[in-house]
Design an enzyme around this catalytic site. Structure first.
Site, PDB file in Angstrom:
ATOM      1  N   CYS A   1     -52.056 -44.955  37.772  1.00  0.00           N
ATOM      2  CA  CYS A   1     -51.507 -46.227  37.283  1.00  0.00           C
ATOM      3  C   CYS A   1     -52.413 -46.911  36.248  1.00  0.00           C
ATOM      4  CB  CYS A   1     -51.240 -47.171  38.442  1.00  0.00           C
ATOM      5  SG  CYS A   1     -50.055 -46.502  39.603  1.00  0.00           S
TER       6      CYS A   1
ATOM      7  N   HIS B   1     -50.253 -54.140  35.030  1.00  0.00           N
ATOM      8  CA  HIS B   1     -49.561 -53.004  35.645  1.00  0.00           C
ATOM      9  C   HIS B   1     -48.589 -53.566  36.678  1.00  0.00           C
ATOM     10  CE1 HIS B   1     -48.503 -49.465  37.729  1.00  0.00           C
ATOM     11  NE2 HIS B   1     -49.217 -49.733  38.799  1.00  0.00           N
TER      12      HIS B   1
ATOM     13  N   ASN C   1     -42.381 -49.601  39.987  1.00  0.00           N
ATOM     14  CA  ASN C   1     -43.705 -49.167  39.523  1.00  0.00           C
ATOM     15  C   ASN C   1     -43.539 -47.856  38.754  1.00  0.00           C
ATOM     16  OD1 ASN C   1     -46.303 -48.183  39.249  1.00  0.00           O
ATOM     17  ND2 ASN C   1     -46.928 -48.651  41.343  1.00  0.00           N
TER      18      ASN C   1
HETATM   19  N1  ACO Z   1     -37.851 -50.747  54.297  1.00  0.00           N
HETATM   20  C1  ACO Z   1     -37.926 -51.313  55.516  1.00  0.00           C
HETATM   21  N2  ACO Z   1     -39.036 -51.318  56.265  1.00  0.00           N
HETATM   22  C2  ACO Z   1     -40.114 -50.708  55.762  1.00  0.00           C
HETATM   23  C3  ACO Z   1     -40.120 -50.096  54.505  1.00  0.00           C
HETATM   24  C4  ACO Z   1     -38.920 -50.130  53.758  1.00  0.00           C
HETATM   25  N3  ACO Z   1     -38.804 -49.583  52.544  1.00  0.00           N
HETATM   26  N4  ACO Z   1     -41.334 -49.594  54.269  1.00  0.00           N
HETATM   27  C5  ACO Z   1     -42.095 -49.877  55.348  1.00  0.00           C
HETATM   28  N5  ACO Z   1     -41.347 -50.541  56.259  1.00  0.00           N
HETATM   29  C6  ACO Z   1     -41.760 -51.040  57.561  1.00  0.00           C
HETATM   30  C7  ACO Z   1     -42.928 -50.285  58.140  1.00  0.00           C
HETATM   31  O1  ACO Z   1     -42.494 -49.113  58.797  1.00  0.00           O
HETATM   32  C8  ACO Z   1     -43.504 -51.299  59.097  1.00  0.00           C
HETATM   33  O2  ACO Z   1     -42.733 -51.301  60.278  1.00  0.00           O
HETATM   34  P1  ACO Z   1     -43.453 -51.451  61.721  1.00  0.00           P
HETATM   35  O3  ACO Z   1     -44.088 -52.808  61.665  1.00  0.00           O
HETATM   36  O4  ACO Z   1     -42.316 -51.327  62.639  1.00  0.00           O
HETATM   37  O5  ACO Z   1     -44.440 -50.339  61.772  1.00  0.00           O
HETATM   38  C9  ACO Z   1     -43.254 -52.638  58.399  1.00  0.00           C
HETATM   39  O6  ACO Z   1     -42.222 -52.375  57.423  1.00  0.00           O
HETATM   40  C10 ACO Z   1     -44.485 -53.183  57.702  1.00  0.00           C
HETATM   41  O7  ACO Z   1     -45.089 -52.125  56.932  1.00  0.00           O
HETATM   42  P2  ACO Z   1     -46.355 -52.366  56.035  1.00  0.00           P
HETATM   43  O8  ACO Z   1     -46.673 -51.106  55.332  1.00  0.00           O
HETATM   44  O9  ACO Z   1     -47.414 -53.003  56.858  1.00  0.00           O
HETATM   45  O10 ACO Z   1     -45.743 -53.440  55.022  1.00  0.00           O
HETATM   46  P3  ACO Z   1     -46.464 -54.270  53.927  1.00  0.00           P
HETATM   47  O11 ACO Z   1     -46.144 -55.682  54.075  1.00  0.00           O
HETATM   48  O12 ACO Z   1     -47.904 -53.875  53.777  1.00  0.00           O
HETATM   49  O13 ACO Z   1     -45.690 -53.787  52.612  1.00  0.00           O
HETATM   50  C11 ACO Z   1     -46.009 -52.304  50.747  1.00  0.00           C
HETATM   51  C12 ACO Z   1     -45.721 -52.433  52.237  1.00  0.00           C
HETATM   52  C13 ACO Z   1     -44.877 -52.959  49.976  1.00  0.00           C
HETATM   53  C14 ACO Z   1     -46.108 -50.836  50.396  1.00  0.00           C
HETATM   54  C15 ACO Z   1     -47.336 -53.033  50.447  1.00  0.00           C
HETATM   55  O14 ACO Z   1     -48.345 -52.592  51.318  1.00  0.00           O
HETATM   56  C16 ACO Z   1     -47.788 -52.810  49.051  1.00  0.00           C
HETATM   57  O15 ACO Z   1     -47.159 -53.251  48.116  1.00  0.00           O
HETATM   58  N6  ACO Z   1     -48.931 -52.175  48.870  1.00  0.00           N
HETATM   59  C17 ACO Z   1     -49.466 -51.914  47.558  1.00  0.00           C
HETATM   60  C18 ACO Z   1     -49.134 -50.562  47.236  1.00  0.00           C
HETATM   61  C19 ACO Z   1     -48.721 -50.366  45.824  1.00  0.00           C
HETATM   62  O16 ACO Z   1     -48.148 -51.192  45.175  1.00  0.00           O
HETATM   63  N7  ACO Z   1     -49.003 -49.184  45.418  1.00  0.00           N
HETATM   64  C20 ACO Z   1     -48.614 -48.754  44.142  1.00  0.00           C
HETATM   65  C21 ACO Z   1     -49.540 -47.782  43.599  1.00  0.00           C
HETATM   66  S1  ACO Z   1     -51.110 -48.454  43.351  1.00  0.00           S
HETATM   67  C22 ACO Z   1     -50.908 -49.537  42.218  1.00  0.00           C
HETATM   68  O17 ACO Z   1     -50.071 -49.347  41.398  1.00  0.00           O
HETATM   69  C23 ACO Z   1     -51.775 -50.669  42.248  1.00  0.00           C
END
Ligand code: ACO
Length: 324
Positions: free
Chosen positions: A114, A251, A281
């Site tokens: 990224c 980004h 993304n």
């Molecule tokens: N739909 C519904 N529920 C979901 C989904 C989905 N698509 N994905 C995960 N869940 C559930 C999980 O299973 C979990 O359930 P549980 O509590 O029963 O176990 C719950 O939602 C919470 O999951 P988390 O992973 O803790 O959710 P979080 O609030 O952290 O959000 C996310 C997840 C959106 C991926 C977040 O962590 C994030 O944005 N991280 C940054 C990652 C990123 O953007 N990476 C891109 C590449 S790096 C970069 O570009 C910087």
């Protein structure tokens, strides 16, 4: 007097097929509400069968060259930042060179996921400042749809395909932060976090292409800290404050990361270019896509001071400060 890399053109390309959150919810256990609330993403573009990263990249490059009024034959450096190359080798840049009719110079790929566009911009800027290149096309292009595990709701909802490009041309400026062109770039990486965001395949380790794997929470935590630091670094290196920046072109990973960074730095969200709701993304493509959009709709004007920042797998992160 010193050589600066002026941004003389911007361009973009998005595949025509749009996939909404609702469509995804038909095949994976997710919902429009969950995706919008956690990420801000509403839809993403997905490349057609047979449409590869080089096709997206070539279209964006031609679009940027048109704005710059520069012929492909006059380009002497072409860099493609991508984590989804057409083939393991040769470089996707070689295919793009052929596609756009760039007959001389040299072309290669850069891999910083990224942060790839910031890395490529920094490399091209250094080639121009050293006099080894005069006119460079810098492209970010990805087909992440090809490396997603479409059964993993934690990752497959976050990404999209697309490409963006800029044309840089060397020009003399007087030196200092009122110059036009790229004023600074800062790059960082920390390989201790290799496994937090990676593709679990590759030619040497597994002889497979593999799928994207991510510890979302950990990535989020590091992203907000690293991005705020790299923005402060860019401002202090140029004797500027947040109030001097006309537009932040970040980004586009997640709206919450953008809001977190803006808040930490005291930037109003109105001065951030945000496309994540429509593009999701697109990894290395997201910054040049956002830049091209804000230039073409008139938000970014000649003379505006732009701060570009990114963070990605590796981890890698970095910034570029440029006067448009
Ligand atoms: N739909 C519904 N529920 C979901 C989904 C989905 N698509 N994905 C995960 N869940 C559930 C999980 O299973 C979990 O359930 P549980 O509590 O029963 O176990 C719950 O939602 C919470 O999951 P988390 O992973 O803790 O959710 P979080 O609030 O952290 O959000 C996310 C997840 C959106 C991926 C977040 O962590 C994030 O944005 N991280 C940054 C990652 C990123 O953007 N990476 C891109 C590449 S790096 C970069 O570009 C910087």
């Amino acid at each position: 007097m010193m050589l600066r890399s002026h941004i003389v053109g911007c361009g973009s390309y998005l595949p025509s097929r749009i996939v909404t959150n609702r469509e995804l919810a038909a095949t994976v256990d997710t919902s429009d509400d969950w995706i919008v609330e956690r990420t801000g993403i509403r839809q993403r573009h997905i490349a057609a069968e047979g449409e590869n990263t080089s096709d997206l990249a070539a279209a964006a490059a031609l679009n940027a060259l048109e704005m710059a009024e520069i012929k492909p034959a006059d380009v002497d450096l072409l860099i493609v930042a991508t984590a989804t190359p057409d083939n393991t080798f040769p470089a996707t840049a070689a295919r793009v060179q052929q596609r756009i009719g760039m007959t001389g110079g040299f072309a290669f790929d850069i891999q910083a996921v990224c942060s790839g566009f910031i890395y490529a911009l920094s490399v091209a800027d250094n080639f121009i400042k050293s006099g080894q290149a005069r006119t460079a096309v810098v492209i970010g292009a990805e087909t992440f749809s090809r490396i997603l595990d479409w059964t993993d709701r934690g990752t497959c909802v976050l990404f999209g395909d697309g490409a963006g490009a800029v044309v840089l041309r060397g020009a003399m400026e007087k030196g200092g932060n009122t110059d036009r062109g790229v004023l600074s770039t800062h790059l960082h990486s920390d390989g201790r976090h290799y496994d937090l965001l990676k593709v679990d395949g590759g030619p040497s380790s597994s002889q497979t292409v593999g799928h994207l794997r991510m510890e979302g929470r950990e990535v989020f935590r590091h992203a907000v800290v690293n991005l705020a630091e790299v923005v402060r670094e860019a401002l202090s290196a140029n004797d500027l404050t947040a109030a001097d920046i006309d537009w932040v072109v970040p980004h586009q990973a997640n709206r919450r990361i953008l809001e977190g960074t803006a808040k930490k730095l005291g930037f109003p969200m109105e001065r951030m270019v945000v496309t994540v709701e429509r593009h999701a993304n697109t990894s290395a493509a997201s910054i040049p896509l956002a830049l091209a959009e804000a230039v073409s709709d008139g938000r970014i004007k000649r003379g505006d001071l732009l701060l570009l920042e990114a963070m990605g797998g590796g981890f890698t992160w970095g910034s570029a400060l440029a006067r448009f």
